[in-house]
Design a protein around this motif. Sequence first.
Motif, PDB file in Angstrom:
ATOM      1  N   MET A 213      10.091  -4.619   8.748  1.00  0.00           N
ATOM      2  CA  MET A 213      10.804  -4.151   7.543  1.00  0.00           C
ATOM      3  C   MET A 213       9.724  -3.832   6.473  1.00  0.00           C
ATOM      4  O   MET A 213       8.558  -3.800   6.719  1.00  0.00           O
ATOM      5  N   PRO A 214      10.097  -2.890   5.394  1.00  0.00           N
ATOM      6  CA  PRO A 214       8.871  -2.380   4.514  1.00  0.00           C
ATOM      7  C   PRO A 214       7.965  -3.222   3.676  1.00  0.00           C
ATOM      8  O   PRO A 214       7.133  -3.085   3.161  1.00  0.00           O
ATOM      9  N   ASN A 215       8.601  -4.672   3.672  1.00  0.00           N
ATOM     10  CA  ASN A 215       7.901  -5.744   2.721  1.00  0.00           C
ATOM     11  C   ASN A 215       7.048  -6.561   3.642  1.00  0.00           C
ATOM     12  O   ASN A 215       6.487  -7.679   3.280  1.00  0.00           O
ATOM     13  N   ILE A 216       6.934  -6.248   5.068  1.00  0.00           N
ATOM     14  CA  ILE A 216       6.078  -6.779   5.901  1.00  0.00           C
ATOM     15  C   ILE A 216       4.767  -6.230   6.100  1.00  0.00           C
ATOM     16  O   ILE A 216       4.860  -4.962   6.687  1.00  0.00           O
ATOM     17  N   PHE A 217       3.545  -6.791   5.871  1.00  0.00           N
ATOM     18  CA  PHE A 217       2.464  -6.035   6.324  1.00  0.00           C
ATOM     19  C   PHE A 217       1.591  -7.214   7.106  1.00  0.00           C
ATOM     20  O   PHE A 217       1.787  -8.395   7.195  1.00  0.00           O
ATOM     21  N   TYR A 218       0.643  -6.399   8.069  1.00  0.00           N
ATOM     22  CA  TYR A 218       0.163  -7.056   9.127  1.00  0.00           C
ATOM     23  C   TYR A 218      -1.188  -7.317   9.061  1.00  0.00           C
ATOM     24  O   TYR A 218      -2.029  -6.410   8.767  1.00  0.00           O
ATOM     25  N   ILE A 219      -1.559  -8.680   8.997  1.00  0.00           N
ATOM     26  CA  ILE A 219      -3.163  -9.137   8.718  1.00  0.00           C
ATOM     27  C   ILE A 219      -3.432 -10.009  10.005  1.00  0.00           C
ATOM     28  O   ILE A 219      -4.315 -10.749   9.692  1.00  0.00           O
ATOM     29  N   GLY A 220      -3.183  -9.780  10.915  1.00  0.00           N
ATOM     30  CA  GLY A 220      -3.695 -10.702  12.150  1.00  0.00           C
ATOM     31  C   GLY A 220      -4.918 -10.284  12.463  1.00  0.00           C
ATOM     32  O   GLY A 220      -5.420  -9.124  12.384  1.00  0.00           O
TER      33      GLY A 220
ATOM     34  N   SER B 176      10.313  -6.147  -5.478  1.00  0.00           N
ATOM     35  CA  SER B 176      11.749  -6.214  -4.824  1.00  0.00           C
ATOM     36  C   SER B 176      12.228  -4.798  -4.520  1.00  0.00           C
ATOM     37  O   SER B 176      13.269  -4.659  -3.633  1.00  0.00           O
ATOM     38  N   HIS B 177      11.669  -3.699  -4.641  1.00  0.00           N
ATOM     39  CA  HIS B 177      11.795  -2.246  -4.253  1.00  0.00           C
ATOM     40  C   HIS B 177      11.440  -2.227  -2.606  1.00  0.00           C
ATOM     41  O   HIS B 177      12.126  -1.355  -2.131  1.00  0.00           O
ATOM     42  N   LEU B 178      10.770  -3.039  -2.131  1.00  0.00           N
ATOM     43  CA  LEU B 178      10.428  -3.077  -0.760  1.00  0.00           C
ATOM     44  C   LEU B 178      11.323  -4.016   0.056  1.00  0.00           C
ATOM     45  O   LEU B 178      11.597  -4.091   1.179  1.00  0.00           O
ATOM     46  N   ARG B 179      12.163  -4.643  -0.580  1.00  0.00           N
ATOM     47  CA  ARG B 179      12.936  -5.806  -0.223  1.00  0.00           C
ATOM     48  C   ARG B 179      14.638  -5.470   0.048  1.00  0.00           C
ATOM     49  O   ARG B 179      15.277  -5.048  -0.944  1.00  0.00           O
ATOM     50  N   THR B 180      15.078  -5.582   1.210  1.00  0.00           N
ATOM     51  CA  THR B 180      16.382  -5.144   1.521  1.00  0.00           C
ATOM     52  C   THR B 180      17.024  -6.153   0.926  1.00  0.00           C
ATOM     53  O   THR B 180      16.622  -7.569   0.963  1.00  0.00           O
ATOM     54  N   GLU B 181      18.479  -6.034   0.411  1.00  0.00           N
ATOM     55  CA  GLU B 181      19.394  -6.972   0.043  1.00  0.00           C
ATOM     56  C   GLU B 181      20.342  -7.579   1.233  1.00  0.00           C
ATOM     57  O   GLU B 181      21.350  -8.277   0.945  1.00  0.00           O
ATOM     58  N   SER B 182      19.806  -7.130   2.428  1.00  0.00           N
ATOM     59  CA  SER B 182      20.682  -7.703   3.584  1.00  0.00           C
ATOM     60  C   SER B 182      20.681  -9.287   3.795  1.00  0.00           C
ATOM     61  O   SER B 182      21.849  -9.790   4.214  1.00  0.00           O
TER      62      SER B 182
END
Length: 565
Positions: free
Chosen positions: A308-315, A511-517
């Motif tokens: 999703m667009p509001n998930i960013f990966y920092i592994g 909030s613009h990156l978060r879906t309302e699903s």
Amino acid sequence: MFWENIELLQDARLHSVQSTFRQFQGFRSSDMGSIPGLSLLLLVASVSILTSPGVLGGKILVFPVDGSHWVNMDLMLQSLHARGHEVTVVRTTTSWYIKESAPHYSSISIKLPEAIGLEDQEFFSELLSKILSIKKEGPSLFAFVKFYWEMLGKLSGLHQQASMIVVEMFENKTLMQSIRDTQFDLVLLDPGLPVGVLVAHELKLPTVYNVRWVTSGEGHFVVAPSPTSYVPVSGHVASDKMTFVQRVKNSLFYVLNMGVDKFIVSPHYDRLVERYFGPDVNFYHLLQGADIWLMRIDFVLEFPRPTMPNIFYIGGFQCKPSKPLPAELEEFVQSSGEHGVILMSLGTLVKALPVEITSAIAAAFAQLPQKVIWRHVGETPKNLGNNTLLVKWMPQNDLLGHPKVRAFVAHGGTNGIYESMYHGVPIVGIPLLFDQHENILRLESRGAAKVVDTNTITHQNFLETLQEVLHNPSYRNNMQRLSELHRDTPKSPLETALFWIEFVMRHGGASHLRTESYKMPWYALHSVDVICVLLAIVLVLTAAVVGAIRFLCSRLCRRRKPKQE
């Protein structure tokens, strides 16, 4: 507030710079020439004043999880503090790792009636002991059901204890008013124990997750599409290339995980939500509604999946170049000569393996020409060789980055996996608990690790596994390939994390990156209502067509009968 303060400070700094230049406007060019480099110094000073990061910090309220989760959260907090942010950590008075005071954060200590299970070091050792005992006695449905039921009870108790943090905070009006008066800009939390979600909602603050696990398992499953046909579910040790039987198991694990979450874990938080926010607020919606998810994984290691667009990966954000070793440790490492060194560490959760297992491992080490550095707490293993150094603590990252290290014997915890991958050191895996089996499987499927089952480990099979990883160059080559991929990014994982935390503070959320699903009912989310309506339309049309055909056929039959007569 954070962004408004920045604008005010920038305006003040610009005014200061303009005043400084006005003071020098009276100088003639000859005067300026008499002061070597004055113009350059003014320019440098101006830029320094405008860009100095020290006083631009926001205020961050942090809800961490104790144990190994705290190790990487603490590194993130140190970096935030270094960038000028004011960090306040909410902890319990019985916390295992999280200290009450530190140079880079202040704390709010909550006293609970009973310590949270994660803060009990004996809990994990007892858990491992029971698992090994069940495996050793052979498959028994009764023993498994009894053990699983006991674990569900402990899981419920853990979240019940954690939920009391919210009660203690909300019922302490003085504390809550103090927190409000501090005017925090952001809540940063680990949703493995999601008490901070409720506090953030009460304070109406944006949230950022430092996350891998949530109450129902792996974080993606509550925020991103997760087809069970090729996305392994938490607890199911499988790759993304599943057979039919594995896909059936994967679906069953998914149903089991969701059932445990709904009936064992979530009720503790549902009661709090109803008590403090009323029936119109849904705990699961609060959990899903974070502004940013900083996911502690890297797809170099993980299997590809939807996101999703509001998930960013920092592994691997905790990984860093190695530093010189202490003199005594460096001397021991150098004494290994051309054979090199093997490291062994089974993390911080479990104090020690049973002595029969550690003795088998020690006997295998004793037959190798390599030197061994073994982080070991507990009874000294039998058969310990002269080549093996037992230590209670070791600088793991610095040792993994040493050129003489040949292999890493590890339990498969996320921190150790990424540090090993960062430095390109192949792994011999001895997974013990939780996601460790899945982590080792991911490395094994990429040819960078080989696993040994704790239930069947012997001196001989452990020795053979070690020799294969040491002498087959493909393991090191594959791990170094993963290291190259992991490092080849436009910015480091830690820089990515810091950017998005500050992004949320600057803009008051994302909030613009978060879906309302997540606000949709399940039947609407999965289009069950749409499918039902379409099926109804198809059935009506089919019935109408069939009815029309039957009507026409009957009319034709009636016309033909008189002619035949």
